[in-house]
Design an enzyme around this catalytic site. Structure first.
Site, PDB file in Angstrom:
ATOM      1  N   ARG A   1      23.870  32.201  51.073  1.00 50.45           N
ATOM      2  CA  ARG A   1      23.436  33.244  50.385  1.00 50.45           C
ATOM      3  C   ARG A   1      22.086  32.820  49.255  1.00 50.45           C
ATOM      4  NH1 ARG A   1      28.608  37.013  48.889  1.00 50.45           N
ATOM      5  NH2 ARG A   1      28.684  37.935  51.018  1.00 50.45           N
TER       6      ARG A   1
ATOM      7  N   HIS B   1      25.493  38.997  42.201  1.00 47.02           N
ATOM      8  CA  HIS B   1      26.594  39.226  42.880  1.00 47.02           C
ATOM      9  C   HIS B   1      28.046  38.809  42.480  1.00 47.02           C
ATOM     10  CE1 HIS B   1      28.639  41.353  46.243  1.00 47.02           C
ATOM     11  NE2 HIS B   1      28.675  40.064  46.787  1.00 47.02           N
TER      12      HIS B   1
ATOM     13  N   GLY C   1      34.379  41.397  54.055  1.00 50.10           N
ATOM     14  CA  GLY C   1      35.703  41.134  54.870  1.00 50.10           C
ATOM     15  C   GLY C   1      36.444  39.799  54.034  1.00 50.10           C
TER      16      GLY C   1
ATOM     17  N   ASP D   1      35.167  39.928  30.439  1.00 53.07           N
ATOM     18  CA  ASP D   1      36.134  39.788  29.282  1.00 53.07           C
ATOM     19  C   ASP D   1      37.178  38.712  29.269  1.00 53.07           C
ATOM     20  OD1 ASP D   1      34.982  42.220  28.846  1.00 53.07           O
ATOM     21  OD2 ASP D   1      36.829  43.250  29.549  1.00 53.07           O
TER      22      ASP D   1
ATOM     23  N   HIS E   1      23.057  37.910  45.661  1.00 54.85           N
ATOM     24  CA  HIS E   1      23.131  38.187  47.189  1.00 54.85           C
ATOM     25  C   HIS E   1      21.639  38.801  47.684  1.00 54.85           C
ATOM     26  CE1 HIS E   1      24.440  40.421  50.776  1.00 54.85           C
ATOM     27  NE2 HIS E   1      25.758  40.135  50.438  1.00 54.85           N
TER      28      HIS E   1
ATOM     29  N   LEU F   1      25.263  47.120  47.194  1.00 56.35           N
ATOM     30  CA  LEU F   1      25.082  45.998  48.039  1.00 56.35           C
ATOM     31  C   LEU F   1      25.164  46.448  49.355  1.00 56.35           C
ATOM     32  CD1 LEU F   1      25.595  42.936  48.602  1.00 56.35           C
ATOM     33  CD2 LEU F   1      27.856  43.714  48.968  1.00 56.35           C
TER      34      LEU F   1
ATOM     35  N   PHE G   1      30.317  35.550  59.648  1.00 54.97           N
ATOM     36  CA  PHE G   1      29.814  35.685  58.189  1.00 54.97           C
ATOM     37  C   PHE G   1      29.000  34.790  57.907  1.00 54.97           C
ATOM     38  CE2 PHE G   1      30.490  38.269  54.200  1.00 54.97           C
ATOM     39  CZ  PHE G   1      30.864  39.403  54.986  1.00 54.97           C
TER      40      PHE G   1
ATOM     41  N   GLU H   1      27.030  41.624  53.934  1.00 53.73           N
ATOM     42  CA  GLU H   1      26.533  40.430  54.730  1.00 53.73           C
ATOM     43  C   GLU H   1      26.916  40.956  56.243  1.00 53.73           C
ATOM     44  OE1 GLU H   1      26.291  36.653  52.801  1.00 53.73           O
ATOM     45  OE2 GLU H   1      27.886  35.910  54.423  1.00 53.73           O
TER      46      GLU H   1
ATOM     47  N   GLN I   1      25.801  33.719  41.948  1.00 54.44           N
ATOM     48  CA  GLN I   1      25.358  34.218  43.384  1.00 54.44           C
ATOM     49  C   GLN I   1      24.289  35.379  43.076  1.00 54.44           C
ATOM     50  OE1 GLN I   1      28.052  35.456  46.507  1.00 54.44           O
ATOM     51  NE2 GLN I   1      27.080  33.217  46.975  1.00 54.44           N
TER      52      GLN I   1
ATOM     53  N   ARG J   1      29.240  30.319  46.478  1.00 59.29           N
ATOM     54  CA  ARG J   1      30.324  31.087  47.539  1.00 59.29           C
ATOM     55  C   ARG J   1      29.844  31.454  48.441  1.00 59.29           C
ATOM     56  NH1 ARG J   1      32.801  36.438  48.021  1.00 59.29           N
ATOM     57  NH2 ARG J   1      30.771  37.161  47.196  1.00 59.29           N
TER      58      ARG J   1
HETATM   59  C1  LIG Z   1      29.756  44.881  45.906  1.00 56.94           C
HETATM   60  C2  LIG Z   1      30.617  43.826  46.349  1.00 56.94           C
HETATM   61  C3  LIG Z   1      31.043  43.326  47.679  1.00 56.94           C
HETATM   62  C4  LIG Z   1      31.809  42.280  47.805  1.00 56.94           C
HETATM   63  N1  LIG Z   1      32.255  42.033  48.987  1.00 56.94           N
HETATM   64  C5  LIG Z   1      33.117  41.035  49.278  1.00 56.94           C
HETATM   65  C6  LIG Z   1      33.598  40.750  50.650  1.00 56.94           C
HETATM   66  O1  LIG Z   1      33.139  41.161  51.560  1.00 56.94           O
HETATM   67  N2  LIG Z   1      34.348  39.419  50.693  1.00 56.94           N
HETATM   68  C7  LIG Z   1      34.735  38.766  49.739  1.00 56.94           C
HETATM   69  O2  LIG Z   1      35.492  37.842  49.704  1.00 56.94           O
HETATM   70  N3  LIG Z   1      34.420  39.301  48.423  1.00 56.94           N
HETATM   71  C8  LIG Z   1      33.403  40.185  48.268  1.00 56.94           C
HETATM   72  N4  LIG Z   1      32.998  40.468  47.165  1.00 56.94           N
HETATM   73  C9  LIG Z   1      33.501  39.649  45.936  1.00 56.94           C
HETATM   74  C10 LIG Z   1      34.973  40.159  45.618  1.00 56.94           C
HETATM   75  O3  LIG Z   1      35.021  41.506  45.522  1.00 56.94           O
HETATM   76  C11 LIG Z   1      35.443  39.922  43.942  1.00 56.94           C
HETATM   77  O4  LIG Z   1      35.189  38.496  43.635  1.00 56.94           O
HETATM   78  C12 LIG Z   1      36.752  40.373  43.775  1.00 56.94           C
HETATM   79  O5  LIG Z   1      37.362  41.307  44.259  1.00 56.94           O
HETATM   80  C13 LIG Z   1      37.395  40.030  42.534  1.00 56.94           C
HETATM   81  O6  LIG Z   1      38.553  40.182  42.360  1.00 56.94           O
HETATM   82  P1  LIG Z   1      39.398  40.225  41.103  1.00 56.94           P
HETATM   83  O7  LIG Z   1      40.914  40.527  41.439  1.00 56.94           O
HETATM   84  O8  LIG Z   1      39.213  38.748  40.568  1.00 56.94           O
HETATM   85  O9  LIG Z   1      38.981  41.376  39.922  1.00 56.94           O
HETATM   86  P2  LIG Z   1      38.656  42.655  39.652  1.00 56.94           P
HETATM   87  O10 LIG Z   1      38.840  43.322  41.194  1.00 56.94           O
HETATM   88  O11 LIG Z   1      37.149  42.890  39.035  1.00 56.94           O
HETATM   89  O12 LIG Z   1      39.702  43.167  38.848  1.00 56.94           O
HETATM   90  C14 LIG Z   1      39.433  43.080  37.327  1.00 56.94           C
HETATM   91  C15 LIG Z   1      40.498  43.377  36.725  1.00 56.94           C
HETATM   92  O13 LIG Z   1      40.760  43.324  35.387  1.00 56.94           O
HETATM   93  C16 LIG Z   1      40.765  44.191  34.428  1.00 56.94           C
HETATM   94  N5  LIG Z   1      40.245  43.769  33.260  1.00 56.94           N
HETATM   95  C17 LIG Z   1      38.957  43.199  32.991  1.00 56.94           C
HETATM   96  N6  LIG Z   1      38.776  43.009  31.519  1.00 56.94           N
HETATM   97  C18 LIG Z   1      39.906  43.522  31.093  1.00 56.94           C
HETATM   98  C19 LIG Z   1      40.402  43.716  29.672  1.00 56.94           C
HETATM   99  N7  LIG Z   1      39.541  43.176  28.704  1.00 56.94           N
HETATM  100  N8  LIG Z   1      41.740  44.106  29.297  1.00 56.94           N
HETATM  101  C20 LIG Z   1      42.156  44.862  30.629  1.00 56.94           C
HETATM  102  N9  LIG Z   1      42.071  44.700  31.877  1.00 56.94           N
HETATM  103  C21 LIG Z   1      40.706  43.959  32.021  1.00 56.94           C
HETATM  104  C22 LIG Z   1      40.026  45.398  35.065  1.00 56.94           C
HETATM  105  O14 LIG Z   1      40.427  46.827  34.800  1.00 56.94           O
HETATM  106  C23 LIG Z   1      40.516  45.111  36.601  1.00 56.94           C
HETATM  107  O15 LIG Z   1      41.813  45.685  36.825  1.00 56.94           O
HETATM  108  C24 LIG Z   1      32.188  41.622  46.625  1.00 56.94           C
HETATM  109  C25 LIG Z   1      31.850  41.867  45.447  1.00 56.94           C
HETATM  110  C26 LIG Z   1      31.030  43.021  45.050  1.00 56.94           C
HETATM  111  C27 LIG Z   1      30.232  43.229  43.700  1.00 56.94           C
END
Ligand SMILES: Cc1cc2nc3c(=O)[nH]c(=O)nc-3n(C[C@H](O)[C@H](O)[C@H](O)COP(=O)(O)OP(=O)(O)OC[C@H]3O[C@@H](n4cnc5c(N)ncnc54)[C@H](O)[C@@H]3O)c2cc1C
Ligand code: SF4
Ligand code: FES
Lengths: 581, 248
Positions: A287, A355, A53, A213, A234, A244, A118, A247, A232, A390
């Site tokens: 966590r 995580h 969430g 990256d 988990h 995963l 949470f 939580e 972190q 976090r």
């Molecule tokens: C299993 C899991 C469950 C989670 N559950 C929760 C939760 O319940 N609540 C919560 O708050 N958080 C949760 N998190 C954490 C949260 O999901 C992430 O921190 C968050 O979604 C990250 O989003 P973002 O947009 O930063 O990156 P991402 O969604 O990882 O997107 C990264 C983007 O960058 C692009 N990209 C990367 N490198 C390059 C490159 N070299 N060239 C071009 N494109 C590139 C990828 O294609 C992608 O589109 C969870 C994480 C995991 C692993």
């Protein structure tokens, strides 16, 4: 011949943060030409895996100050309090906006949005869409983004380098994966939203694409990384796959049991066991503390042996089938599929798993990095609201709040800038040559990607895991410079252009080794224990010296240099972290 | 030595080959391995040039759809042991052009998705200051199933109509159109209907339900298409009975 295309704002990354930023740019200034570039189709981004969430104050008995306090104490006083105050204030509106865009949030019988408890949160404030919150948020954002004609997408493009002119970032060089063509894409402002770097470790909940990256791109362009030692774990990952178990499973009332069926968290200053979940207590502690408790149980010989390392049990049986299928359907699906067990009737084996990355590219509350024209948001960035640990459900919200904020800031900045000149093309040509020489046209090359990757991952787990020490970290530093060296001798089996996924894997490995080095250096220099960074040789928190962010920059020789930046304290002076009271 | 299983995979390089071929590899047969693990084993240890898409390895990102022994499957959710003693044949998703080895071109789907306007359409938007749109759990349930689509495109690979008529919007795009049509916050139903009735692919769907059968997320796209046809027919009859097309 190299192509160059130009935009006003270029967003690298199509996950939650990137898509939210794209919409914010479009809404701030509809005349701007926006590009979203992503190495996978946006809806494949890792945000899709988030389960539990997204936090934002909504209940009548809750306050912004309480959300701020939980976040700051959860982060062991390392978050910047001005950033946290901004974050908690914006959070409810951002989540509400998601509701207006169609996100299928769970509801109360009266039609209002429902919230769940949470870990580390004193009030119920986590908005959820069953246990597929990230999936629904990402698809809602992606589908909503389709209505903005100003957004051009570069799907399946891999960014290899930031283009910079006189210290100002003006675009990227990217490979179009389908054709292998290398292209320059220029922009007046660039936003990095490339996500985290869990794949630096062998056992992680993170998807294959989470290779840091963006951190490496920024670092190589001269932008500092911040708080990289804070990784972190988990407490509840499935053995072998690292999948995963959210939580939310504990928030709905799940128990953590050791091999004797004992709720062992009561031995670690996290409160007394109650049949019902109690906020900020026991299974709903933060966590870092839960993952550390696992290690202690292991040392006491009270964990269970499993084929993929020791485990403890997560017990959901007493929740009953109805609650499990309505609130935790994905947990059940994953257990049935990957562990061949039904949590309605059986115990789930779990162990701590890498995580989330608290650290990242150093930004201010607008998402601006110290490099002009470069912004960052989401997991790649470190604002910092997460500090040393976090709280679950803060990061999806962080993607929205800072994705939007950074989109607005980048839009305003881009509106004042002239289009970059075509001279950037020369840098792109150099980058093309580098890729050819280093990978595609290189003769020989004896190292295999997978070997270097696995050695790096092992090194990180052994030396920069839940507990660290000077010895382990120094060993890792040595090993990583050896791996940097060996990386230069990589040989690819695939020398083709169309969809060369091996080339991508090599470039990702390059990013990961950079990130790994920065983690190790920051961890070595921080001679205290705080949140997720626990040093066996310095077990106490040291506010005298380390109420400060680590800031690591790349020196001219290519080595990391670590400095410190004081934490911003507004209203919550450092205090002891108390749970279970 | 551990038990092995033969993995037969499609190889194709547009730079080198005129037509795809099949290459066989022996891979360890491990109880906990999914087909994707076997592909990664090959890529990491045997031939780094084997190309395929994957990311989450937990059945939610939708990247890893391929044909496994002739059936569309998420390879990260399909266990190798289910195919013992083998061989396991892994091919690119049917009905799509192949770009490289196991990777197919899916931009056609993305174009179709945009066409059905998969976002909330309203004549008048409620300001954020007035809070959320109320939606009861029952209202949520009417469309929730259709919102579970991960865009893995297994249903397109299984769809006999899409195979013959590439103009057909296809199961997932229609399910997502229906996801918004059924959402109590949305008012875009007739707009979407206009777009969809421009092409009659939808009537070609015979409701054999292959799409629903292969869907790993129980979205039931065939059900969505059925609902759609019904609404379209009603609208059509209404337009015959009422002057000016009868749109309200
Ligand atoms: C299993 C899991 C469950 C989670 N559950 C929760 C939760 O319940 N609540 C919560 O708050 N958080 C949760 N998190 C954490 C949260 O999901 C992430 O921190 C968050 O979604 C990250 O989003 P973002 O947009 O930063 O990156 P991402 O969604 O990882 O997107 C990264 C983007 O960058 C692009 N990209 C990367 N490198 C390059 C490159 N070299 N060239 C071009 N494109 C590139 C990828 O294609 C992608 O589109 C969870 C994480 C995991 C692993
Ligand atoms: S409807 Fe089902 S099979 Fe089709 S794309 Fe969506 S999830 Fe995949
Ligand atoms: S790898 Fe994500 S669905 Fe299979």
């Amino acid at each position: 011949m190299l192509d160059i295309s130009s935009h006003d704002v270029l967003i690298v990354g199509g996950g939650g943060a990137g898509l939210r930023a794209a919409i914010a740019v479009a809404e701030t200034n509809p005349n701007l030409n926006i590009a979203v570039l992503s190495k996978v189709y946006p809806m494949r981004s890792h945000t899709v895996s988030a389960e539990g969430g997204a936090a934002g104050v909504i209940g009548p008995d809750d306050t912004l100050d309480e959300h701020a306090y939980d976040t700051i104490s959860g982060g062991d006083w390392l978050p910047d309090q001005d950033a946290v105050e901004f974050f908690v204030k914006e959070a409810p509106e951002e989540l509400l906006r998601m509701e207006h865009w169609g996100c299928p949030w769970n509801r109360e019988p009266n039609g209002r949005v429902a919230v769940r408890p949470f870990g580390g949160m004193k009030k119920e404030r986590t908005w959820f869409a069953a246990d597929k919150t990230g999936f629904h948020m990402l698809h809602t954002l992606f589908q909503t983004s389709l209505k903005y004609n100003a957004v051009t997408r570069y799907d399946e493009f891999y960014a290899t380098k930031l283009l910079a002119d006189d210290g100002q970032v003006q675009g990227v060089v990217a490979i179009e994966l389908a054709s292998g063509k290398i292209q320059a894409i220029s922009a007046k402002a660039v936003i990095l939203t490339t996500g985290g770097c869990g794949r630096v470790f062998p056992f992680t909940t993170n998807a294959a694409i989470k290779t840091g990256d963006g951190m490496s791109l920024a670092y190589r362009a001269g932008a500092p990384l911040k708080d990289m030692e804070f990784v972190q774990y988990h407490p509840t990952g499935l053995p072998f796959t690292g999948i995963l178990i959210t939580e939310a499973a504990r928030a709905e009332g799940g128990y953590m049991l050791n091999k004797d069926g004992y709720r062992y968290l009561q031995d670690y200053n996290l409160g007394k066991p109650q049949p019902q979940p109690v906020l900020r207590s026991m299974e709903l502690g933060p966590r870092d503390r839960l993952s550390q408790a696992f290690v202690k149980e292991f040392e006491k010989g009270r964990t269970l042996k499993g084929p993929y390392g020791d485990v403890v049990h997560l017990d959901l049986r007493h929740l009953g089938e109805k609650k499990i299928t309505t609130k935790l359907p994905f947990v059940r699906e994953l257990c049935l599929k990957y562990e061949n067990l039904d949590p309605v009737k059986e115990l789930i084996p779990v162990r701590p798993v890498v995580h989330y990355m608290m650290g990242g590219v150093h930004t201010d509350t607008n998402g601006a990095t110290p490099l002009k024209g470069l912004y960052a948001a989401g997991e790649v960035a470190c604002v910092s609201i997460n500090g040393a640990n976090r709280l679950g459900s803060n990061s999806l919200t962080e993607c929205l709040v800072f994705g939007a904020q950074c989109g607005r800031a980048a839009a305003d900045f881009a509106s004042t800038q002239r289009a970059p000149g075509r001279h950037l093309l020369a840098q792109a040509v150099d980058e093309e040559t580098r890729l050819q020489d280093q990978f595609l046209r290189k003769a020989g090359g004896r190292e295999r990607i997978s070997e270097i990757r696995e050695e790096m991952q092992r090194t990180m787990e052994q030396s920069a895991g839940i507990y660290r020490s000077r010895d382990s970290l120094e060993q890792a530093a040595g090993k990583l410079s050896e791996l940097q060296e060996r990386f230069r001798d990589i040989g690819l089996d695939d020398r083709g252009h169309a969809f060369n996924t091996e080339l991508v894997a090599a470039l990702e490995l390059g990013s990961m080794v950079d990130v790994a080095e920065s983690i190790i250096q920051c961890a070595l220099h921080r001679t205290e224990s705080r949140g997720a960074h626990q040093r066996t040789d310095f077990p106490a928190r040291d506010d005298q010296k380390f109420l400060a962010h680590s800031v690591v920059t790349r020196t001219a020789e290519g080595t990391p240099a670590v400095n410190y930046l004081p934490v911003k304290i507004t209203r919550w002076p450092p205090a002891e972290r108390v749970y279970g009271k | 030595m551990a038990e092995q299983i033969a993995l037969e995979v499609t190889r194709f390089s547009p730079e080198r080959d005129k037509v795809p071929s099949i290459q066989a590899f022996d891979v360890p047969l491990r109880k906990e391995w999914v087909v994707l693990d076997a592909l990664n084993y090959v890529k990491d240890r045997v031939d780094g040039s084997l190309s395929f898409r994957w990311s989450c390895r937990m059945g939610v990102c939708g990247s890893c759809g391929m044909m496994v022994n002739g059936e569309p499957k998420l390879t990260c959710a399909t266990f190798l042991t289910d195919y013992a003693p083998g061989p396991v044949r892994v091919e690119p998703l049917k009905n799509f052009p192949v770009m490289r080895d196991l990777i197919v071109e899916i931009t056609d789907f993305l174009g179709k998705l945009s066409k059905v306007k998969p976002w909330i359409i309203r004549a008048k938007k409620k300001p954020l200051s007035e809070g959320e749109y109320l939606q009861t759990p029952d209202e949520l349930d009417t469309y929730r199933q259709f919102s579970m689509c991960i865009n893995c495109l297994l249903c397109y690979a299984a769809c006999p109509v899409y195979g013959l008529d590439p103009l057909f919007a296809g199961p997932a795009a229609l399910a997502l159109a229906q996801r918004y049509n059924m959402d109590s916050r949305d008012e875009g139903k007739s707009e979407r209907l206009d777009i969809l009735s421009q092409h009659d692919g939808i009537w070609g769907c015979t409701f054999v339900g292959e799409c629903t059968e292969v869907c790993p997320k129980h979205v039931d796209p065939a059900g969505a298409i059925q609902q759609y046809k019904l609404t379209a027919t009603q609208e059509w009859i209404r337009s015959l009975l009422m002057p000016w097309g009868g749109k309200s």
